[in-house]
Motif scaffolding. Structure first.
Motif, PDB file in Angstrom:
ATOM      1  N   ILE A 230       0.830  -1.206   0.000  1.00 52.14           N
ATOM      2  CA  ILE A 230       0.000   0.000   0.000  1.00 52.14           C
ATOM      3  C   ILE A 230       0.866   1.259   0.000  1.00 52.14           C
ATOM      4  O   ILE A 230       0.633   2.185  -0.789  1.00 52.14           O
ATOM      5  CB  ILE A 230      -0.982  -0.003   1.187  1.00 52.14           C
ATOM      6  N   CYS A 234       1.121   3.960  -3.112  1.00 53.99           N
ATOM      7  CA  CYS A 234       0.629   5.324  -2.896  1.00 53.99           C
ATOM      8  C   CYS A 234       1.785   6.323  -2.807  1.00 53.99           C
ATOM      9  O   CYS A 234       1.661   7.381  -2.193  1.00 53.99           O
ATOM     10  CB  CYS A 234      -0.213   5.391  -1.630  1.00 53.99           C
ATOM     11  N   LEU A 266      -4.065   6.961  -2.004  1.00 53.82           N
ATOM     12  CA  LEU A 266      -4.718   5.974  -1.141  1.00 53.82           C
ATOM     13  C   LEU A 266      -6.213   5.925  -1.437  1.00 53.82           C
ATOM     14  O   LEU A 266      -6.805   4.846  -1.494  1.00 53.82           O
ATOM     15  CB  LEU A 266      -4.491   6.308   0.329  1.00 53.82           C
ATOM     16  N   GLN A 341       0.054   3.381   8.842  1.00 58.69           N
ATOM     17  CA  GLN A 341      -0.707   2.213   8.386  1.00 58.69           C
ATOM     18  C   GLN A 341      -2.022   2.078   9.146  1.00 58.69           C
ATOM     19  O   GLN A 341      -3.049   1.727   8.567  1.00 58.69           O
ATOM     20  CB  GLN A 341       0.136   0.949   8.560  1.00 58.69           C
ATOM     21  N   PHE A 344      -4.807   3.980   7.699  1.00 58.35           N
ATOM     22  CA  PHE A 344      -5.378   3.500   6.432  1.00 58.35           C
ATOM     23  C   PHE A 344      -6.724   2.793   6.645  1.00 58.35           C
ATOM     24  O   PHE A 344      -7.585   2.799   5.759  1.00 58.35           O
ATOM     25  CB  PHE A 344      -4.454   2.480   5.754  1.00 58.35           C
TER      26      PHE A 344
END
Length: 468
Positions: A230, A234, A266, A341, A344
Motif C-alpha cells: 500500500i 501510494c 490511497l 498504516q 489507512f
C-alpha cells in the motif's frame, strides 16, 4: 437483513413442531441474545437448539419441555456470536500447544498460511475421531517464493514453468489455496496467477517486490496480507518499485516511503480495491509488535506462560535475523510507519474494501487465540465500529472462503461453532474476551473446561520441542 428474515421463517415454521425439534436436540440454549453479525444488530431472548454439529432451530420464548437427555443452558443476560476465525496463522507445526489456546479464546477456525498437507490432514482426522480439540483449518501448502526463498523450506521457483509446476503439485496435495511471497519474480508471479485461475484455486499472500499492489489486484490475488504494497502503491516517488532488494527495508527506504506517501493515491487505491475481489488481512498486531520490539514491557506479558521457551527466545530481537541488527532509530521509524498504516484502515473500510482478521502468530508477541482479540481491538482503535470489526472475524471469513452456507452466522442449518459471552460485543469489542462457554462443532465447552484447556496449554508449552 437476510438473517433476520431467515430466523423469522424458522420461528414461523417451527411454531407447530417444537416438541419434535426438542426431542432431537442435544443442547438447548434458552433466552439468549443472538448477535446478528452480518447486520450488526441484536436479536434478544431466543432459544437455540443444537443437534450434533448443527443448529437445528432458533425460536421465540414459549412454554417448552425439553427431552430428559438434552443439556439445557440458561443464556439469560448473555450474548451468542459465531466462532471467531484467525485468518492468518502458522498453526500446523505448533498445533499441539496452540490448539488449546485457540479454542479457549473462541477461535474455532484458522487459515493456515504455510501448511504441510500431511500434517494438516492428520489434524483433521484426529478432530473427526475426537482425538484432538482443535479449530477447523483452511490451509495453504508451502510458501511459493523466489529462488532462493526468504524462508528455508519454502518452495523457491526460478521461472514461470517452475511456478506452474509448483501450483499443480500443491493442487494435487489438496491445498485450499496457494500462498505467494515477497521474492517472486514478476514472470513467476504472473504464471502462478494464470495457473491458479486454470486450476480454479485462489492464491493469496504477500505482494512481491517485483510488482505493484495495483498489479496484484489486477492479477486476481484473493487476499493481501500485512497491508503489503500500500505504501509503495501510494508513493509519488517513481523509483520506489524499481529499487533493488538490497536498497529496501532500512531506515532510508522507510523514510522515503513515508515522505512520498500521497493520500489522494490511497483514496484511488481504496476505490480500486473495493471494486475488486481482493481482500485485505491487515494483521495490525504483528505490525505493531515488530515496531515495538525494543519495548522492555513486552517481556512482562503474563501470556508468555503459554509460550514454549524456544519461541520466547526467538522473540528476543537479538535472536531473530530480521531484527538483530536494528538500532533504536529503526524501531522509531517503524512506529511512525505503523501509525500511518493504522490510519489507512478507516479509509479503506469507508471505501468498501473487504477485510478479514488475522494475527500472524507465532511472530513476536502474537499469542495464539489471545491476540485475535488484540487484533480486533486495534481495528476498533483504527476507526472501525465494534460491529464492523466483529463481522471481519466471523461472517467475512465464511464469505471469503465461499462457505457462508456452513458457518459465519448464528443461523438454522449452520455449524454449531459458537461463543457465549458475558457482555455485548456490539457495545464494546473487549467483550469478546468475556467468554462464558464455547461450542466447537456442537461440542459444549463450559468455562471450567476452557480453563482446563488453558492449563493444558501451559503444560504443553513446557514440553514443546523446537521442530526446526
Amino acid at each position: 437483513m437476510k438473517n433476520i428474515f431467515l430466523i423469522l421463517i424458522s420461528v414461523f415454521f417451527l411454531s407447530g413442531c417444537e416438541e419434535n425439534v426438542i426431542s432431537e436436540t442435544n443442547i438447548l440454549l434458552k433466552n439468549v441474545n443472538i448477535v446478528d453479525v452480518e447486520n450488526g444488530v441484536l436479536l434478544p431472548a431466543k432459544h437455540v437448539a443444537i443437534q450434533g454439529e448443527k443448529i437445528v432451530a432458533i425460536y421465540e420464548e414459549k412454554e417448552i419441555v425439553p427431552s430428559n437427555s438434552a443439556l439445557v443452558i440458561d443464556g439469560k443476560g448473555k450474548y451468542l456470536i459465531p466462532g471467531l476465525w484467525d485468518m492468518h496463522t502458522h498453526f500446523n507445526w505448533n498445533f499441539k500447544f496452540s490448539s488449546p489456546m485457540l479454542v479457549a479464546n473462541g477461535v474455532t477456525g484458522v487459515r493456515e498460511m504455510w501448511g504441510v498437507m500431511d500434517r494438516i490432514k492428520e489434524v483433521r482426522k484426529r478432530v473427526l475421531v475426537d482425538d484432538l480439540i482443535a479449530p477447523d483449518i483452511y490451509s495453504a501448502g508451502a510458501i511459493i517464493d523466489g529462488d532462493p526463498p526468504f524462508w528455508p523450506n519454502s518452495s523457491g521457483v526460478k521461472d514461470a514453468e517452475m511456478a506452474k509446476d509448483e501450483v499443480d503439485q500443491q493442487v494435487f496435495e489438496g491445498v485450499d489455496f496457494i500462498k505467494v511471497y515477497s521474492l517472486l519474480t514478476r514472470e513467476a508471479y504472473i504464471a502462478i496467477a494464470e495457473r491458479s485461475k486454470e486450476r480454479n484455486i485462489p492464491f493469496a499472500g504477500h505482494v512481491p517486490i517485483s510488482i505493484s499492489i495495483w498489479d496484484a489486484v489486477a492479477a486476481g490475488q484473493q487476499s493481501i496480507e500485512h497491508l503489503d504494497g500500500i505504501l509503495e502503491g501510494c508513493s509519488t516517488n517513481d523509483k520506489i518499485l524499481s529499487a533493488p532488494l538490497k536498497e529496501r527495508f532500512n531506515i532510508k527506504w522507510t523514510n522515503t516511503l513515508l515522505d512520498s506517501f500521497e493520500p489522494a493515491l490511497l483514496d484511488s487505491l481504496a476505490n480500486y480495491l473495493a471494486k475488486s475481489e481482493t481482500w485485505l488481512s491487515p494483521t495490525l498486531i504483528v505490525l505493531r509488535n515488530t515496531a515495538n520490539l525494543d519495548d522492555p514491557d513486552l517481556i512482562k506479558d503474563p501470556r508468555l506462560a503459554y509460550i514454549p521457551e524456544f519461541i520466547r527466545e526467538r522473540w528476543n530481537p537479538v535472536n531473530d535475523f530480521r531484527f538483530k541488527n536494528n538500532k533504536t532509530e529503526y524501531f522509531e521509524i517503524g512506529r511512525k510507519k505503523f501509525q500511518l498504516q493504522l490510519s489507512f484502515i478507516k479509509a479503506l473500510e469507508k471505501a468498501g474494501v473487504k477485510m478479514i482478521v488475522g494475527t500472524d502468530y507465532p511472530n513476536p508477541y502474537c499469542f495464539p487465540g489471545f491476540s485475535l482479540h488484540d487484533e480486533m481491538q486495534l481495528m476498533v482503535k483504527a476507526g472501525l465500529t465494534n460491529a464492523a470489526t466483529l463481522k471481519c472475524a466471523t461472517y467475512n471469513p465464511a464469505l471469503f472462503m465461499g462457505k457462508e452456507d456452513e458457518f459465519g452466522t448464528v443461523e438454522v442449518g449452520k455449524k454449531a461453532s459458537l461463543i457465549l459471552l458475558d457482555g455485548n460485543p456490539l457495545e464494546n469489542i473487549t467483550n469478546t474476551e468475556r467468554i462464558s462457554s464455547v461450542f466447537l462443532r456442537g461440542r459444549y465447552l463450559d468455562r471450567n473446561k476452557l480453563d482446563e484447556l488453558l492449563e493444558e496449554a501451559k503444560i504443553n508449552a513446557t514440553k514443546a520441542k523446537n521442530p526446526f
